[in-house]
Design a protein around this motif. Structure first.
Motif, mmCIF file in Angstrom:
data_model
loop_
_atom_site.group_PDB
_atom_site.id
_atom_site.type_symbol
_atom_site.label_atom_id
_atom_site.label_comp_id
_atom_site.label_asym_id
_atom_site.label_seq_id
_atom_site.Cartn_x
_atom_site.Cartn_y
_atom_site.Cartn_z
ATOM 1 N N LEU A 159 0.886 -1.163 0.000
ATOM 2 C CA LEU A 159 0.000 0.000 0.000
ATOM 3 C C LEU A 159 0.921 1.209 0.000
ATOM 4 C CD1 LEU A 159 -2.876 1.166 0.182
ATOM 5 C CD2 LEU A 159 -2.615 1.164 2.672
ATOM 6 N N LYS A 160 0.825 2.001 -1.063
ATOM 7 C CA LYS A 160 1.853 3.016 -1.286
ATOM 8 C C LYS A 160 1.241 4.412 -1.389
ATOM 9 C CE LYS A 160 4.687 4.383 -5.153
ATOM 10 N NZ LYS A 160 3.665 5.332 -5.561
ATOM 11 N N ALA A 161 1.757 5.338 -0.590
ATOM 12 C CA ALA A 161 1.360 6.744 -0.729
ATOM 13 C C ALA A 161 2.197 7.359 -1.852
ATOM 14 C CB ALA A 161 1.590 7.470 0.586
ATOM 15 N N HIS A 168 -3.238 10.347 -7.637
ATOM 16 C CA HIS A 168 -2.605 11.673 -7.651
ATOM 17 C C HIS A 168 -1.182 11.606 -7.113
ATOM 18 C CE1 HIS A 168 -3.070 11.919 -3.320
ATOM 19 N NE2 HIS A 168 -4.335 11.522 -3.467
ATOM 20 N N GLY A 169 -0.475 12.739 -7.195
ATOM 21 C CA GLY A 169 0.906 12.795 -6.730
ATOM 22 C C GLY A 169 1.004 13.275 -5.288
ATOM 23 N N SER A 170 2.230 13.721 -4.912
ATOM 24 C CA SER A 170 2.514 14.031 -3.511
ATOM 25 C C SER A 170 2.107 15.443 -3.113
ATOM 26 C CB SER A 170 4.005 13.814 -3.254
ATOM 27 O OG SER A 170 4.741 14.638 -4.147
ATOM 28 N N ALA A 171 1.544 16.205 -4.058
ATOM 29 C CA ALA A 171 0.988 17.544 -3.796
ATOM 30 C C ALA A 171 1.858 18.374 -2.854
ATOM 31 C CB ALA A 171 -0.439 17.414 -3.253
ATOM 32 N N PRO A 172 3.117 18.646 -3.241
ATOM 33 C CA PRO A 172 3.990 19.388 -2.311
ATOM 34 C C PRO A 172 3.419 20.758 -1.928
ATOM 35 C CG PRO A 172 5.093 18.968 -4.443
ATOM 36 C CD PRO A 172 3.774 18.273 -4.494
ATOM 37 N N ASP A 173 2.542 21.320 -2.795
ATOM 38 C CA ASP A 173 1.997 22.653 -2.497
ATOM 39 C C ASP A 173 1.116 22.682 -1.251
ATOM 40 O OD1 ASP A 173 0.329 21.018 -4.072
ATOM 41 O OD2 ASP A 173 -0.791 22.701 -4.896
ATOM 42 N N ILE A 174 0.555 21.530 -0.858
ATOM 43 C CA ILE A 174 -0.310 21.547 0.333
ATOM 44 C C ILE A 174 0.214 20.613 1.439
ATOM 45 C CG2 ILE A 174 -2.438 22.251 -0.873
ATOM 46 C CD1 ILE A 174 -3.274 19.246 -0.754
#
Ligand code: NAD
Length: 484
Positions: A68-70, A263-269
């Motif tokens: 299970l991968k974030a 989705h990706g790692s959303a570094p902006d939030i």
């Protein structure tokens, strides 16, 4: 119930926040899990592991066989390999499935009715990453479509449809242009479909198929795609449900499986506690079904629907007129936990049964060995003299022969340019020179190929590569130059 061992990777950016939320929900729902944690992603990349994963992490994956991968962050700059592609290929995760579902009126979308599963082939096509620069002007990427690889994914799509009570499988290919590669994918689809008479089938050329998905997604059920089209179209399909943030996906192989959000790692939030954990929750639900805990999956899925219906929304979904409460990641997870055991009233509830939890095991046929004959060779040359003139090249090499193989034609980017080319055709410095018997009816040997390339080299031509022209059981299996 005995516990199932799984490997968990918290990932980067919003990864740890959404993974925490997902694990808490699974625990509260009674999932029986024995969790091993591995570290993957940005830190590993920056520590010099070019695929973002340390050797120790493979030990955990090899023992649990379920990840299970974030999402992870791929650092910008060259030299880093995609961790996702590495994991998929190393573990043979050939089937990528992405359910793309609308939750109208709780999530705004132009397509209120949509419940489509995209099944994407995950290992082949142009994703082998086999690329070369061949001349000053021309680069190439090899597109490989194999019969066993295709048969596996086609059978998976039909078995999936059967297990989940789906009615129709639609395949999309571009076999009007790529007659051999996409043609094989389509051919195998038609062959395997005969074994599933209870499931409807249809085929689209991928361009019009993609347009129909964007326009009338409600008419699609299971959609089967080769790797590249699947990558692109599954994002389109997820987006038009209203949010890519709601997409979960599974990557399944014979012995291993990986589950994640799309989705990706959303570094902006990242670190703000506002990310929507739904994509990972939906990935985890697919995992629970896979590891044989469908009743836990069902409890979480229905509670998640109820949370959406009750208007408890994270910032990405929040709309004043639709939502009741804007919540952060933790509060959203708590709201799902508070609704465990409840069912949605408008969104159709899910019912995962033993059938859906059965592992899809695919057996493929042995490849038939055909009678193969060499009937010619395409020799690729890097040539730029005389302003890349086709007649200069043709006249220069027209006397080169070996056995029955002689120059039949020259093409440039797939268009015939010699003999009798059209002077208007734009030519690059990359030429394909076809040597064969004039009617292609007399076979030769590999010694003819070697002799022709040797003669060309001796005459000062720059040979880049050769492609043998074969017949299989008498059928030609190579493309003709446009205009041939
Ligand atoms: P992204 O999906 O991370 O973000 C796109 C936009 O969607 C951003 O505005 C983000 O804030 C928002 N968003 C994404 N997930 C959200 C969520 N759960 N809740 C609320 N908003 C959300 O895509 P990107 O910005 O192109 O990529 C960021 C990083 O993620 C890159 O390093 C990329 O390589 C990586 N990435 C990883 C995976 C994966 O691990 N499977 C997939 C795609 C991208």
């Amino acid at each position: 119930m005995t516990k199932t061992a799984i490997t968990v990777a918290y990932g980067d950016g919003i990864g740890p926040e959404i993974m925490d939320a997902t694990l808490k929900i699974m625990e509260a729902a009674g999932a029986q899990l024995d969790i091993e944690t591995i570290e993957i992603g940005e830190k590993n990349y920056l520590a010099g592991f070019t695929s973002g994963i340390k050797p120790e992490a493979w030990q955990s994956l090899n023992s649990t066989k379920v990840l299970l991968k974030a999402p992870i962050t791929t650092p910008s700059g060259g030299g880093y390999k995609s961790l996702n592609v590495t994991i998929r290929k190393t573990l043979g995760l050939y089937a990528n499935t992405r359910p793309c579902v609308s939750y109208y009126p709780f999530v705004q979308t132009k397509h209120p009715v949509m419940d489509m599963i995209i099944v994407r082939e995950n290992e082949e096509d142009t994703y082998g990453g086999i690329e070369h620069q061949q001349t000053d002007e021309v680069t190439q990427c090899l597109k490989l479509i194999s019969r066993p690889g295709t048969e596996k994914i086609v059978r998976f799509a039909f078995e999936y449809a059967k297990a989940y009570g789906r009615k129709r499988v639609t395949v999309m290919v571009k076999d009007n242009i790529m007659k051999i590669t996409d043609g094989l994918f389509h051919q195998v689809f038609k062959e395997v479909a005969k074994e599933y008479p209870e499931i409807e089938t249809e085929s689209y050329i991928v361009d019009i198929g993609a347009a129909r998905i964007a326009d009338t997604p409600e008419r699609f059920d299971v959609v089967l795609l080769p790797n590249l089209y699947g990558d692109i179209i599954s994002d389109i399909a997820a987006q038009i449900t209203g949010s890519v943030g709601l997409g979960g996906s599974s990557n399944i192989g014979d012995n291993f499986a990986m589950f994640e959000a799309i989705h990706g790692s959303a570094p902006d939030i990242a670190g703000k506690g506002i990310a929507n954990p739904s994509g990972l929750i939906l990935g985890a639900i697919q995992m629970l079904v896979y590891i044989g805990q469908p009743e836990v999956a069902e409890r979480i899925h229905n509670a998640w629907f109820k949370t959406l219906e009750d208007g408890i929304h994270t910032g990405d979904l929040y709309k004043e007129d639709l939502s009741k409460e804007k919540v952060g990641t933790k509060a959203f997870a708590e709201a799902v936990i508070a609704r465990l055991g409840q069912r949605p009233s408008t969104i159709p509830a899910v019912d995962y049964n033993k059938e859906s939890s059965k592992r899809i095991e695919i057996k493929i046929n042995e490849t038939k060995i055909a009678k193969k004959e060499l009937v010619g060779v395409d020799v690729f040359l890097h040539f730029y003299k005389d302003h890349k003139n086709a007649d200069t090249l043709g006249n220069g090499i027209k006397n080169i022969k070996s056995g029955d193989f002689e120059l039949q034609l020259i093409s440039n980017r797939g268009v015939k340019v010699y003999p009798n080319g059209n002077p208007e055709t734009f030519c690059t410095d990359h030429w394909s020179c076809r040597f064969c018997s004039l009617k292609m009816d007399k076979p030769g040997t590999y010694a003819d190929v070697i002799s022709i390339t040797q003669q060309l080299t001796d005459a000062g031509y720059d040979v880049i590569k050769t492609e043998n022209l074969n017949t299989f059981d008498g059928k030609p299996t190579f493309s003709l130059g446009q205009g041939q």
